[in-house]
Design an enzyme around this catalytic site. Structure first.
Site, mmCIF file in Angstrom:
data_model
loop_
_atom_site.group_PDB
_atom_site.id
_atom_site.type_symbol
_atom_site.label_atom_id
_atom_site.label_comp_id
_atom_site.label_asym_id
_atom_site.label_seq_id
_atom_site.Cartn_x
_atom_site.Cartn_y
_atom_site.Cartn_z
ATOM 1 N N GLU A 251 0.826 -1.212 0.000
ATOM 2 C CA GLU A 251 0.000 0.000 0.000
ATOM 3 C C GLU A 251 0.859 1.260 0.000
ATOM 4 O O GLU A 251 0.630 2.197 0.761
ATOM 5 C CB GLU A 251 -0.928 -0.023 1.211
ATOM 6 N N GLU A 334 -7.518 -7.340 -0.117
ATOM 7 C CA GLU A 334 -7.845 -7.268 1.309
ATOM 8 C C GLU A 334 -9.329 -6.973 1.437
ATOM 9 O O GLU A 334 -9.754 -5.825 1.431
ATOM 10 C CB GLU A 334 -7.027 -6.185 2.021
#
Length: 735
Positions: A251, A334
């Site tokens: 990320e 996710e």
């Protein structure tokens, strides 16, 4: 994610904070509001020290060839390392690839229905049990991080055994016919201390620029990946292993936009793993995060994550803009099944049917998803992470439990609405019948455990090796003195007439208990508790008037409660990080004394200070002091020891230790560091004790209580968890 919900980049529990590296503070705050609206070390003897130094020297010499640096940034396409120039051939035509906007496994379309399950949060003896439960949930893929700090707790000290035996875990996935998406970092977030970075990186001078193309930082990454990636290379799918995808960083678009850094990581990964493995990035489902965190083109696949409750298909449409034509299978890497909880917050819960319904929106249109988490596990030892709010002082440490409200609970239980709801959805899209569901593992409650105070912390200081004590004019950070986890005691002295009574430490990471004492000729003066300074509510302390014929001793015991793992304040040094002011004057002349507790993966597994606590072998003078103070109400940190017996082998089962009525501290069972307890703050009341830690026969419990023991010195072994402790009226936050 690990510590964030990408779209909610900073989504929190009660004031749920972000979990992993996600987005700007403003964005995270907005997303947090949206989520709510949705309801959704050791000291040793001289002999041991000599042997340790000798062994470390030999180990270092053995690692020198492994740590040969890889090519610098100036060489964009370095040749593969020597041991990978002759790559293994493809096995029986095995191939995992992306084509026509879909995943293909051995030429056939493949839908990833995966889940995060972290080997380092589960005892190895339970790995297979948890993986079988994941298969029964309908998962065909396991995603896991690799925490650098677990595997290299000290520079050059590499650990790949026990709970750090990554290769065995991957081979077990292969044995159970589970594919693997591997996330080797080097930054992972994961609600894990410092986002998986080794804390010793913070002690490097000049300071490293972590998560950047800083050359000094990259050299260390090259060395680490030069050890790690060759271990996983033989386990890639095309040569017979389970690994189908490898993530680059984590990320990164929520943190920075250093493309040079990301390109270099890709180059390193290709050098070790070859050109065929799918490399991927994970970023929040916004244009800004994808712009900053992805590598345009077809060299790296860009996956997305976003809040459960966000409509997935508009985000998948955006995802396609950051992948090459035909190379963008919709993947939420996710998909959040729950959320993290910090100490002092309500325990986070998400509705089972709501969660399952949004998973169905993805799977019903041939999208792929990875549940974060499928099974959370436990932050054993000192490895829990933390978050911050808008300021560095808005510090929010994570619980020891990482249950995460996942479908597979911390103890492995699956008889719950969320597991059943998700399984019903997955079953609709599984090409084969799902495996039968294993029954919950039986838990046991072994009843009350009577403890005995065996030592006061200050009585044990003279047992520590003087060579471990560091002296400095001003306080030094924990990392600077080599104490990466646990506690560091700062000691100074002052003349009562020379200073005022107001003590101010403007920057403490994270919690400091302050004591003063007046040494006497027979050294019988006990430290007196003055107060506690906390990072999140820092204030000056007023010292009591102390009539003392000599200088007054000042003791500041600082607890590292877990390094920040996400956001702009992640580079989180611990200890006293500022000058100490007494009566407005800077107090100088300090000793830093490490308090040696072992962490999860450290060797030796027991420290001298704990050995004394176990045995109760205290010098006669110390024992006398202990007896003298046994009936007093004191906040002086102390050790308490108890025993309980398990009569039959078949009675060795998982249990929980309930700390109701205790204050704050850490607990060990049979020398295993279970982690922190803090029932006075809540919401976690007890600690999970997996059965493999226990023995048939006698079992030993040691507690290091920092302030207020239970008046009866009793803890209880119970058969179920409890998250209702603390002062919060309602201890469940429904997201």
């Amino acid at each position: 994610m690990h510590s964030e919900r990408e779209s909610e980049s900073d989504g929190t529990t009660s004031t749920a904070t972000t979990r992993g590296p996600r987005e700007s503070t403003t964005t995270m705050t907005v997303k947090r509001a949206m989520a709510t609206m949705r309801r959704r070390s050791t000291a040793t003897t001289n002999t041991t020290l000599f042997l340790t130094v000798l062994i470390s020297l030999l180990a270092f010499l053995g690692f020198v060839p492994v740590f040969a640096p890889l090519p610098s940034l100036a060489f964009r396409n370095p040749p593969p390392p020597p041991h990978h120039r002759h790559r293994h051939n493809n096995v029986n035509g095995r191939k995992f690839e992306i084509e026509d906007d879909m995943f293909r496994k051995d030429g056939e379309p493949f839908q990833i229905i995966g889940g995060d399950l972290h080997y380092f949060r589960i005892l190895p003896q339970h790995w297979e049990d948890r993986l079988l439960r994941a298969k029964a949930l309908g998962l065909n893929t396991i995603q896991t991080y690799v925490p650098w700090n677990l595997h290299e707790p000290k520079p050059g000290k590499l650990v790949f055994s026990g709970i750090a035996d990554l290769v065995s875990f991957l081979k077990l996935c292969q044995k159970l016919d589970l594919l693997v998406m591997l996330r080797p970092g080097p930054y992972i977030c994961a609600e894990w201390d410092l986002g998986g970075f080794p804390a010793w990186l913070l002690a490097k001078k000049p300071a490293l620029k972590l998560r950047s193309s800083d050359r000094a930082y990259l050299q260390l990454v090259e060395r680490w990946w030069g050890v790690l990636l060759p271990k996983i290379a033989p386990l890639l799918y095309d040569i017979g292993g389970p690994i189908v995808m490898v993530q680059i960083e984590n990320e990164f678009g929520s943190y920075g936009d250093d493309k040079e850094y990301l390109h270099h990581l890709v180059t390193l990964a290709r050098a070790h793993l070859g050109k065929d493995i799918i490399l991927y990035t994970t970023d929040g489902g916004t244009r800004e995060t994808l712009m900053k965190g992805t590598n345009r083109g077809d060299a790296v696949f860009a996956a997305v994550d976003f809040s459960t409750g966000d409509e997935p298909w508009p985000i998948f449409k955006l995802q396609k803009q950051f992948n090459a034509p035909g190379k963008s299978p919709p993947l939420s890497s996710e998909f959040y099944t729950g959320w993290l909880t910090h100490w002092g917050e309500k325990i986070a819960k998400t509705d089972a049917d709501f969660t399952a319904s949004y998973l169905e929106k993805i799977l019903s249109q041939n999208g792929s998803a990875v549940l974060y988490m499928a099974h959370g596990g436990t932050n054993f030892g000192f490895y829990n992470g933390a978050n911050t709010g808008n300021t560095e002082s808005d510090y929010q440490p994570d619980l020891t439990s990482y249950d995460y409200d996942a479908p597979i609970k911390e103890s492995g239980d699956v008889d719950n609405p969320k597991f059943k709801a998700i399984r019903r959805v997955v079953e609709k899209f599984s090409p084969a019948s799902l495996p039968s569901v294993l029954p919950d593992n039986e838990k046991a409650g072994f009843g009350p455990i009577q403890l005995q105070k065996t030592a006061l912390l200050f009585d044990l200081l003279n047992m520590l090796d003087p060579a471990d004590v560091v002296e400095s004019e001003n306080p030094l950070s924990m990392e600077s003195v080599g104490q990466m986890f646990g506690f560091l005691l700062y000691v100074s002295e002052f003349g009562g007439k020379d200073y005022g009574s107001s003590l101010l430490i403007s920057k403490v990471h994270d919690r400091a208990q302050v004591f003063i004492s007046c040494p006497t000729e027979d050294n019988s003066g006990r430290p007196t508790y003055v107060g506690t300074i906390e990072r999140w509510s820092n204030r000056a302390l007023s010292l009591p008037n102390f009539r003392c014929g000599s200088n007054i001793s000042l003791f500041v015991l600082v607890e590292n409660m877990g390094r920040v793992n996400y956001g702009p304040y992640m580079f989180d040094e611990k200890g006293i990080l500022s000058s100490v002011y007494l009566g407005g004057k800077v107090l100088r002349g300090w000793k830093m004394i490490p308090v040696p507790f072992h962490n999860l993966n450290e060797v030796p597994k027991i420290s001298p200070i704990l050995e004394v606590a176990y045995s109760g072998l205290i010098k006669a003078s110390a024992r006398k002091k202990l007896e003298h103070n046994a009936g007093n109400i004191t906040k002086e940190p102390a050790f308490y020891v108890g025993r309980f017996s398990i009569d039959k082998v078949n009675q060795v089962k998982d249990t929980y230790l309930s700390f109701s009525g205790w204050g704050k501290g850490i607990a060990f069972v049979n020398e295993f560091n279970l982690g922190r307890f803090w029932p006075s703050f809540g919401p976690q009341c007890d600690l999970y004790v997996p059965a493999p830690i226990l023995h048939h026969g006698e079992n030993l419990v040691v507690i290091f209580e920092l302030e207020s023991p239970n008046s009866e010195l009793v803890i209880h072994s119970v058969n179920q968890p409890d998250f209702t402790c603390g002062s919060i009226k309602s201890n469940v936050l429904q997201l």
